[in-house]
Design a protein around this motif. Sequence first.
Motif, PDB file in Angstrom:
ATOM      1  N   UNK A 121       0.842  -1.209   0.000  1.00 10.96           N
ATOM      2  CA  UNK A 121       0.000   0.000   0.000  1.00 10.96           C
ATOM      3  C   UNK A 121       0.874   1.255   0.000  1.00 10.96           C
ATOM      4  N   UNK A 122       1.948   1.235   0.759  1.00  8.78           N
ATOM      5  CA  UNK A 122       2.858   2.384   0.773  1.00  8.78           C
ATOM      6  C   UNK A 122       3.519   2.561  -0.592  1.00  8.78           C
ATOM      7  N   UNK A 123       3.833   1.438  -1.258  1.00  6.58           N
ATOM      8  CA  UNK A 123       4.395   1.516  -2.612  1.00  6.58           C
ATOM      9  C   UNK A 123       3.409   2.170  -3.562  1.00  6.58           C
ATOM     10  N   UNK A 124       2.141   1.761  -3.504  1.00  6.76           N
ATOM     11  CA  UNK A 124       1.146   2.367  -4.392  1.00  6.76           C
ATOM     12  C   UNK A 124       1.036   3.864  -4.150  1.00  6.76           C
ATOM     13  N   UNK A 125       1.164   4.306  -2.905  1.00  5.13           N
ATOM     14  CA  UNK A 125       1.187   5.747  -2.621  1.00  5.13           C
ATOM     15  C   UNK A 125       2.320   6.428  -3.379  1.00  5.13           C
ATOM     16  N   UNK A 126       3.494   5.801  -3.404  1.00 14.14           N
ATOM     17  CA  UNK A 126       4.663   6.384  -4.070  1.00 14.14           C
ATOM     18  C   UNK A 126       4.533   6.336  -5.590  1.00 14.14           C
ATOM     19  N   UNK A 127       3.840   5.320  -6.115  1.00 19.09           N
ATOM     20  CA  UNK A 127       3.736   5.150  -7.570  1.00 19.09           C
ATOM     21  C   UNK A 127       2.581   5.926  -8.191  1.00 19.09           C
ATOM     22  N   UNK A 128       1.667   6.426  -7.377  1.00 18.12           N
ATOM     23  CA  UNK A 128       0.484   7.124  -7.882  1.00 18.12           C
ATOM     24  C   UNK A 128       0.880   8.257  -8.831  1.00 18.12           C
ATOM     25  N   UNK A 129       0.364   8.190 -10.060  1.00 18.95           N
ATOM     26  CA  UNK A 129       0.586   9.190 -11.116  1.00 18.95           C
ATOM     27  C   UNK A 129       2.049   9.326 -11.552  1.00 18.95           C
ATOM     28  N   UNK A 130       2.890   8.364 -11.212  1.00 18.04           N
ATOM     29  CA  UNK A 130       4.294   8.383 -11.628  1.00 18.04           C
ATOM     30  C   UNK A 130       4.392   7.784 -13.027  1.00 18.04           C
ATOM     31  N   UNK A 131       5.049   8.486 -13.960  1.00 23.34           N
ATOM     32  CA  UNK A 131       5.115   8.039 -15.357  1.00 23.34           C
ATOM     33  C   UNK A 131       6.450   7.397 -15.728  1.00 23.34           C
ATOM     34  N   UNK A 132       7.449   7.508 -14.880  1.00 26.75           N
ATOM     35  CA  UNK A 132       8.796   7.017 -15.178  1.00 26.75           C
ATOM     36  C   UNK A 132       8.930   5.554 -14.755  1.00 26.75           C
ATOM     37  N   UNK A 133       8.967   4.630 -15.739  1.00 29.94           N
ATOM     38  CA  UNK A 133       8.999   3.202 -15.413  1.00 29.94           C
ATOM     39  C   UNK A 133      10.279   2.806 -14.672  1.00 29.94           C
ATOM     40  N   UNK A 134      11.407   3.459 -14.959  1.00 32.64           N
ATOM     41  CA  UNK A 134      12.650   3.158 -14.232  1.00 32.64           C
ATOM     42  C   UNK A 134      12.502   3.517 -12.751  1.00 32.64           C
ATOM     43  N   UNK A 135      11.821   4.608 -12.480  1.00 28.90           N
ATOM     44  CA  UNK A 135      11.586   5.006 -11.092  1.00 28.90           C
ATOM     45  C   UNK A 135      10.607   4.046 -10.416  1.00 28.90           C
ATOM     46  N   UNK A 136       9.652   3.526 -11.165  1.00 29.82           N
ATOM     47  CA  UNK A 136       8.727   2.522 -10.628  1.00 29.82           C
ATOM     48  C   UNK A 136       9.512   1.298 -10.161  1.00 29.82           C
ATOM     49  N   UNK A 137      10.443   0.835 -10.979  1.00 31.35           N
ATOM     50  CA  UNK A 137      11.261  -0.330 -10.638  1.00 31.35           C
ATOM     51  C   UNK A 137      12.113  -0.031  -9.408  1.00 31.35           C
ATOM     52  N   UNK A 138      12.725   1.138  -9.360  1.00 33.65           N
ATOM     53  CA  UNK A 138      13.583   1.507  -8.222  1.00 33.65           C
ATOM     54  C   UNK A 138      12.781   1.561  -6.926  1.00 33.65           C
ATOM     55  N   UNK A 139      11.639   2.261  -6.961  1.00 28.25           N
ATOM     56  CA  UNK A 139      10.818   2.383  -5.755  1.00 28.25           C
ATOM     57  C   UNK A 139      10.248   1.030  -5.331  1.00 28.25           C
ATOM     58  N   UNK A 140       9.900   0.205  -6.300  1.00 27.91           N
ATOM     59  CA  UNK A 140       9.363  -1.120  -5.983  1.00 27.91           C
ATOM     60  C   UNK A 140      10.382  -1.945  -5.201  1.00 27.91           C
ATOM     61  N   UNK A 141      11.634  -1.902  -5.625  1.00 28.16           N
ATOM     62  CA  UNK A 141      12.680  -2.653  -4.920  1.00 28.16           C
ATOM     63  C   UNK A 141      12.817  -2.198  -3.470  1.00 28.16           C
ATOM     64  N   UNK A 142      12.564  -0.930  -3.202  1.00 24.97           N
ATOM     65  CA  UNK A 142      12.629  -0.408  -1.831  1.00 24.97           C
ATOM     66  C   UNK A 142      11.431  -0.842  -0.989  1.00 24.97           C
TER      67      UNK A 142
END
Length: 156
Positions: A121-142
């Motif tokens: 759920x915290x990850x989805x908060x960080x990914x909301x409206x994020x368009x950069x797929x590389x950043x999605x991968x980075x944040x997901x790993x965290x």
Amino acid sequence: MAGEEIVLGPLPKGITPAGAGTKVWNVLGHTYFMKAAGETSFAFETYDPPGTGVPPHVHPTQDEHIYVLEGVFTLYLDGEWTTAGPGDTVRMPKGLPHAYYNRSEDITRGLFWVSPAGRLAQLFDRLHDLADSAEVVRLSALHDVEFLPPGSVDGA
């Protein structure tokens, strides 16, 4: 609609009405509606337009399930491709590489849940409206979601 970060405690009692979520996220073309969140489990409904999907990844500490509500999901499950339709339940034990796609011309909807809740759920908060797929991968790993390298799965 992402706002204050979700802090999970015991699962609260109650009803989340059909067609609603206690929180709504937009993640790379998908809409996720939070249905329930507690320490032991996290549930969300997805609305997936044609041509969308989540590439192969692993939840090392969570079991994940999908109950297909509408449409047909194309799934990658530990080296095999398959499909699941309305009424089917997909089981993805922790550590199992998996992916899901809507490769049809219609929308797909599914009820997803993970146990334990972890930090999804915290990850989805960080990914909301994020368009950069590389950043999605980075944040997901965290947040304990590990994406497989591009091209590592045939047909993904």
